[in-house]
Structures are given as structure tokens and as C-alpha cells.
Design a protein around this motif. Sequence first.
Motif, short mmCIF file in Angstrom:
data_model
loop_
_atom_site.label_atom_id
_atom_site.label_comp_id
_atom_site.label_asym_id
_atom_site.label_seq_id
_atom_site.Cartn_x
_atom_site.Cartn_y
_atom_site.Cartn_z
N ARG A 132 59.22 68.65 33.58
CA ARG A 132 58.73 66.91 34.78
C ARG A 132 59.46 67.27 36.04
NH1 ARG A 132 58.20 64.96 29.94
NH2 ARG A 132 59.82 63.81 29.89
N SER A 133 60.54 67.65 35.62
CA SER A 133 61.51 67.88 36.92
C SER A 133 60.90 68.90 38.14
CB SER A 133 62.97 67.95 36.24
OG SER A 133 64.04 67.58 37.61
N ALA A 134 60.76 69.89 36.68
CA ALA A 134 61.03 71.30 37.89
C ALA A 134 59.47 71.22 38.86
CB ALA A 134 60.80 72.04 37.55
N THR A 135 58.50 70.33 38.30
CA THR A 135 56.97 70.50 38.73
C THR A 135 57.19 69.61 39.90
OG1 THR A 135 56.23 69.08 37.12
CG2 THR A 135 56.07 71.54 37.43
N ARG A 136 57.84 68.48 39.68
CA ARG A 136 57.98 67.35 40.74
C ARG A 136 58.82 67.19 41.53
NH1 ARG A 136 59.76 63.52 37.20
NH2 ARG A 136 62.25 64.29 37.73
N ASP A 137 59.54 67.79 41.67
CA ASP A 137 60.51 68.06 42.98
C ASP A 137 59.49 68.93 43.55
OD1 ASP A 137 62.86 67.17 41.60
OD2 ASP A 137 63.69 68.71 41.41
N GLU A 138 58.78 70.07 42.99
CA GLU A 138 57.48 71.59 44.06
C GLU A 138 56.35 70.76 44.66
OE1 GLU A 138 58.43 75.04 43.02
OE2 GLU A 138 59.86 74.77 42.63
N ARG A 183 56.45 78.84 38.26
CA ARG A 183 57.80 78.39 38.07
C ARG A 183 58.02 77.80 36.86
NH1 ARG A 183 62.39 76.48 38.19
NH2 ARG A 183 62.64 74.23 39.12
N ILE A 184 56.72 77.38 36.39
CA ILE A 184 56.76 76.70 34.88
C ILE A 184 57.23 78.02 33.88
CG2 ILE A 184 55.47 76.53 32.53
CD1 ILE A 184 53.84 74.76 34.56
N ALA A 185 56.52 79.26 34.23
CA ALA A 185 57.28 80.35 33.67
C ALA A 185 59.06 80.27 33.38
CB ALA A 185 56.87 81.73 33.79
N ARG A 186 59.57 80.18 34.69
CA ARG A 186 60.94 80.21 34.67
C ARG A 186 61.79 79.04 33.88
NH1 ARG A 186 59.27 81.33 40.41
NH2 ARG A 186 60.24 78.70 41.01
N THR A 187 60.99 77.82 34.68
CA THR A 187 61.87 76.17 34.01
C THR A 187 61.85 77.12 31.70
OG1 THR A 187 60.91 75.30 35.18
CG2 THR A 187 61.73 74.27 33.22
N TYR A 228 53.98 69.09 42.86
CA TYR A 228 53.29 69.66 41.97
C TYR A 228 52.68 68.13 40.84
CZ TYR A 228 53.43 74.61 43.10
OH TYR A 228 53.62 75.26 43.68
N PRO A 229 51.18 67.70 41.33
CA PRO A 229 50.71 66.64 40.94
C PRO A 229 50.39 66.90 38.93
CG PRO A 229 49.04 67.77 41.92
CD PRO A 229 50.16 68.18 42.01
N VAL A 230 51.50 67.52 37.87
CA VAL A 230 50.67 67.94 37.00
C VAL A 230 51.62 66.98 36.02
CG1 VAL A 230 49.34 70.10 37.47
CG2 VAL A 230 52.24 69.84 36.59
N THR A 231 51.11 67.21 34.83
CA THR A 231 52.11 66.67 33.78
C THR A 231 51.33 67.50 32.08
OG1 THR A 231 50.38 65.32 32.49
CG2 THR A 231 52.22 64.63 34.12
N PHE A 232 52.22 68.49 31.13
CA PHE A 232 52.10 68.56 30.23
C PHE A 232 52.00 68.04 28.82
CE2 PHE A 232 55.33 70.15 33.49
CZ PHE A 232 54.47 70.91 33.57
N SER A 233 50.77 68.65 28.01
CA SER A 233 50.34 68.41 26.79
C SER A 233 51.31 69.19 25.65
CB SER A 233 49.19 68.09 26.29
OG SER A 233 48.58 66.74 27.28
N VAL A 234 51.62 68.58 25.06
CA VAL A 234 52.33 69.53 23.58
C VAL A 234 52.40 69.64 22.31
CG1 VAL A 234 55.49 70.75 23.34
CG2 VAL A 234 54.24 69.93 25.55
#
Length: 167
Positions: free
Chosen positions: A113-119, A66-70, A121-127
Motif C-alpha cells: 500500500r505504501s509503495a503504490t500510494r507513494d508513487e 514496483r510491486i515485484a521489488r516490494t 497508483y490508485p490501486v489496492t490489493f486483495s490477498v
Amino acid sequence: MPRCIAAADNLTGLANRGWFLENLVREVERAQRYVHPLTIGYIDIDDFKAVNDTYGHQAGDRLLQRIARTLQEHVRDVDLAGRLGGDEFMLLLPETGPENARATIERLSEALRSATRDEGYPVTFSVGVLTFASPPDDPSAAIVQADELMYEVKRKGKDGFLHRVIE
């Protein structure tokens, strides 16, 4: 997107580490030749292990896909998204200066954030994001710098990004 299967990450279809590094070297050389800015981003999924531990590795694989698609949906055709391994991704944004880099990362961070929240998944991202006004001499060192910047985000509590411009 890689042109051949050997250049693609098996799970996500993004550029694998080797293909990403090869393209980074090529873009650094091009940026040096034409004196263009270059931006790279290092993305790590916060709390990815908890997804695997709680929901299983298949759920973790679906999250990575999902992250890759996003990522693919939110970068330009000239940009390159790659999976370095595990839950670490890289972005290569050729001819991208500080303002456009910041806007791109803000837009991409919100999309992730939106893609993972909608599905669920309890994750966030450090960039960690680096924009080179003058291209780096050593592409591998640039990745290390972006990685260090990403870890600085993690030390400050995760779920965010730091952007540094290198003159």
C-alpha cells in the motif's frame, strides 16, 4: 529469485508460473517429509485495469515492477514470490505457521500500500492466504483454494486479506 532467466518472469524478474509451481511441489514434499507448516498467498491488484486505461501500459508495467521489488524486499531469502501472470502474484512461505504468516502478510500488505500510494497508483490489493498445518496432498488444488479465498476478499469489497488455517 529464480536461478536462471527461463525461470524468471520477463517483466518483474520474479519466479514465473512454472518455476513457482515447481518450487511449490518441492516445498510441499519437504513439508510432508518433515511435518512442517507451509503458507501460500495469492495476491491480486485491485483496479489494475484502470492504471493501464488511464496512464497507459508502460505505467502498468512500472507498477508491476514496483510491486515485484516490494515483494522481494519484504520476504525472507527462503521464501519465493512469483508472478502467475497479469496482475496476479503468489507467495510461498516454507516452514511458516499461522502467527508468522499473519505477521508477514500484514507487514507486506502495508509495504505494498505504501509503495503504490507513494508513487500515486490508485490501486489496492486483495490477498488470500492459506497456512497448512499439514501440507496439502495436491499443490495445484492449494493454489485454487488460495485463489478462491482472494476472490472472497474481492466480493467483500477488495483491499484486504483473508487468512485461513488448514489443519
